[in-house]
Design an enzyme around this catalytic site. Structure first.
Site, short mmCIF file in Angstrom:
data_model
loop_
_atom_site.label_atom_id
_atom_site.label_comp_id
_atom_site.label_asym_id
_atom_site.label_seq_id
_atom_site.Cartn_x
_atom_site.Cartn_y
_atom_site.Cartn_z
N TYR A 144 55.93 71.06 1.57
CA TYR A 144 57.43 71.80 1.64
C TYR A 144 58.79 71.89 0.69
O TYR A 144 59.55 72.82 0.17
CB TYR A 144 58.50 69.78 1.91
CG TYR A 144 57.36 70.29 3.71
CD1 TYR A 144 56.37 69.68 3.90
CD2 TYR A 144 59.22 70.09 4.68
CE1 TYR A 144 56.83 69.34 5.33
CE2 TYR A 144 59.03 68.87 5.50
CZ TYR A 144 57.94 69.35 6.23
OH TYR A 144 57.32 68.89 7.65
N LYS A 194 42.59 65.85 3.33
CA LYS A 194 41.96 67.17 4.22
C LYS A 194 40.44 67.43 2.87
O LYS A 194 40.84 68.44 2.11
CB LYS A 194 42.30 68.10 4.49
CG LYS A 194 43.00 68.56 5.51
CD LYS A 194 42.05 68.67 6.70
CE LYS A 194 40.82 69.61 6.82
NZ LYS A 194 39.93 69.48 7.99
N ASP A 227 42.82 65.47 10.35
CA ASP A 227 42.21 65.68 12.00
C ASP A 227 41.72 64.91 12.60
O ASP A 227 42.01 64.53 13.14
CB ASP A 227 42.03 67.25 12.00
CG ASP A 227 40.12 67.15 11.11
OD1 ASP A 227 40.04 66.04 10.10
OD2 ASP A 227 39.39 68.67 11.07
N ASP A 251 54.12 64.22 8.17
CA ASP A 251 55.55 64.89 9.06
C ASP A 251 54.24 64.83 10.23
O ASP A 251 54.96 63.85 10.97
CB ASP A 251 55.62 66.41 8.61
CG ASP A 251 56.46 66.96 10.02
OD1 ASP A 251 57.53 66.11 10.32
OD2 ASP A 251 56.19 67.90 10.32
N ASP A 255 55.14 61.84 14.00
CA ASP A 255 55.56 62.51 15.12
C ASP A 255 54.28 62.11 16.64
O ASP A 255 54.92 61.21 17.56
CB ASP A 255 55.10 63.44 15.18
CG ASP A 255 56.90 63.85 15.43
OD1 ASP A 255 57.47 63.84 14.66
OD2 ASP A 255 57.70 65.34 15.44
C1 IPM Z 1 60.67 65.07 9.76
C2 IPM Z 1 61.57 66.25 10.27
C3 IPM Z 1 61.77 67.37 9.33
C4 IPM Z 1 60.64 67.68 8.48
C5 IPM Z 1 62.46 69.05 9.93
C6 IPM Z 1 63.96 68.68 10.59
C7 IPM Z 1 62.57 69.91 8.34
O1 IPM Z 1 61.09 67.14 11.21
O2 IPM Z 1 62.04 64.18 9.82
O3 IPM Z 1 59.93 64.99 10.18
O4 IPM Z 1 59.39 68.45 8.78
O5 IPM Z 1 60.37 66.98 7.73
MG MG Z 2 59.03 65.78 12.50
#
Ligand code: IPM
Ligand code: MG
Length: 360
Positions: A144, A194, A227, A251, A255
């Site tokens: 990032y 990885k 993965d 990240d 999710d």
């Molecule tokens: C998160 C989001 C952010 C990230 C985005 C909105 C920049 O997906 O907080 O997980 O990628 O960190």
């Molecule tokens: Mg995210």
């Protein structure tokens, strides 16, 4: 600089960020008055709302206030109308700037299931039952923020590049957070990388292994390729306690983990620096599709506020009570639209009223 330990900055942001923040601040206001917490609250705009007002997603004033606060409550940012703006004007830029400027390197993302809501998960109830994972994601380094980065329009063929880079200090400090978090849970850390392909991952694995041997030998450490970790989260999520991951892998995995619970509207997160100053935000986004209807689930934001009490204000027992009030709410059949499976549901502000009632 002398810091007022009870200064809180609320940045509601866009879409349902505003609505869940309003509901959360009702609860905070109730607690602040009743428990005489002495919390000094400031509310400022951020993201698209700030861009509309001031032409920038994060004003100097908001950044300064954030730096002076012990905790920042962050709603959510983003809406389709901002998608074509230059990167430094986009709502997400505010989020990344706050993370970097406040050095919020440790991102704690719990993913837990209220068993009453197991039906909302896409996984079978017996696989998901009792789920309780903590993802510890590195938040201010890696792909990032790595340099160099850019797009070379003048070369042929045109080229774009980013850099995944970690130094030993960055790896050690986030790994330490993971081990210390596991010590309060089941003493198990799974570090994700990885290492079969990337030098930076090989280095990450070596550093984590060294720190474990030196300071955290009594904990169980395993390593998993990213993965495979994604697959294992879906096949057998209960094998995990704490997952340690770099910025990008964390990240993606967070999710997946949040979605497993079937109710992303329930999950909070904390982003902390070395002094436990933190930014607290729900895992869900600004949800433009349901914004303005008053039906958003404020529980993730309320639980994020609870994390602020625990990590930045040292009010652990108050945090326990807030967490418990959410549990009681759900156990008593309290539902918002996202978790109601078609049954009757409460609106955002009604949830706040119920939570206050339970806390009273
Ligand atoms: C998160 C989001 C952010 C990230 C985005 C909105 C920049 O997906 O907080 O997980 O990628 O960190
Ligand atoms: Mg995210």
């Amino acid at each position: 600089m002398i810091k007022d330990t009870h200064k809180i900055l609320a940045l509601p942001g866009d879409g349902i960020g505003q609505e869940v923040m309003d509901a959360t601040l009702e609860v905070l206001d109730f607690l602040n008055t009743r428990e005489s917490l002495g919390i000094e609250l400031k509310i400022l705009s951020v993201g698209g709302a700030s861009y509309d007002e001031h032409g920038t997603p994060l004003t100097e004033t908001a950044l300064d206030e954030a730096k002076k606060s012990s905790a920042i409550l962050f709603g959510a940012v983003g809406a389709p109308k901002y998608d074509n703006l230059a990167w430094d004007k986009r709502p997400e830029h505010a989020l990344l700037t706050l993370r970097k400027e406040l050095n919020l390197f440790a991102n704690l993302r719990p993913a837990f299931l209220f068993n009453e809501l197991a039906g909302a998960s896409s996984l079978k109830p017996e696989i998901i039952k009792d789920l309780d994972i903590l993802i510890v994601r590195e938040l201010t380094g890696g792909l990032y923020f790595g340099e160099p980065r850019g797009i070379n329009e003048n070369e042929s063929p045109k080229r774009a590049f980013n850099t995944m880079v970690y130094n030993e200090i960055e790896i050690n400090r986030i790994a330490k957070v993971a081990f210390e978090s596991a010590a309060k849970r089941k003493n198990k850390v799974c570090s994700v990388d990885k290492a079969n392909v990337l030098e930076v991952s090989k280095f990450w694995r070596e550093q984590v292994t060294k720190l474990h041997a030196k300071d955290f030998k009594d904990q169980h450490l395993s390593h998993m390729l990213a993965d495979n970790a994604a697959m294992q989260l879906v096949i057998n999520p209960n094998q995990f306690d704490v997952i340690l991951a770099s910025n990008l892998f964390g990240d993606i995995l967070s999710d997946i983990a949040a979605t497993l619970t079937g109710s992303i509207g329930m999950l909070p997160s904390a982003s902390l620096n070395e002094n436990n100053v933190g930014m607290y935000e729900p895992c869900h986004g600004s949800a433009p599709d349901i914004a303005g209807q008053g039906i958003a689930n404020p529980l993730a934001m309320i639980l994020s506020m609870s994390m602020a009490m625990r990590y930045s204000l040292n009010l652990d027992s108050l945090a326990d009570r807030i967490d418990n009030s959410v549990k009681v709410f759900v156990m008593n059949g309290g539902r918002t639209k996202d978790i109601a499976s078609g049954a009757p549901y409460l609106k955002t502000h009604e949830v706040a009223k119920e939570i206050i009632q339970i806390l009273s």
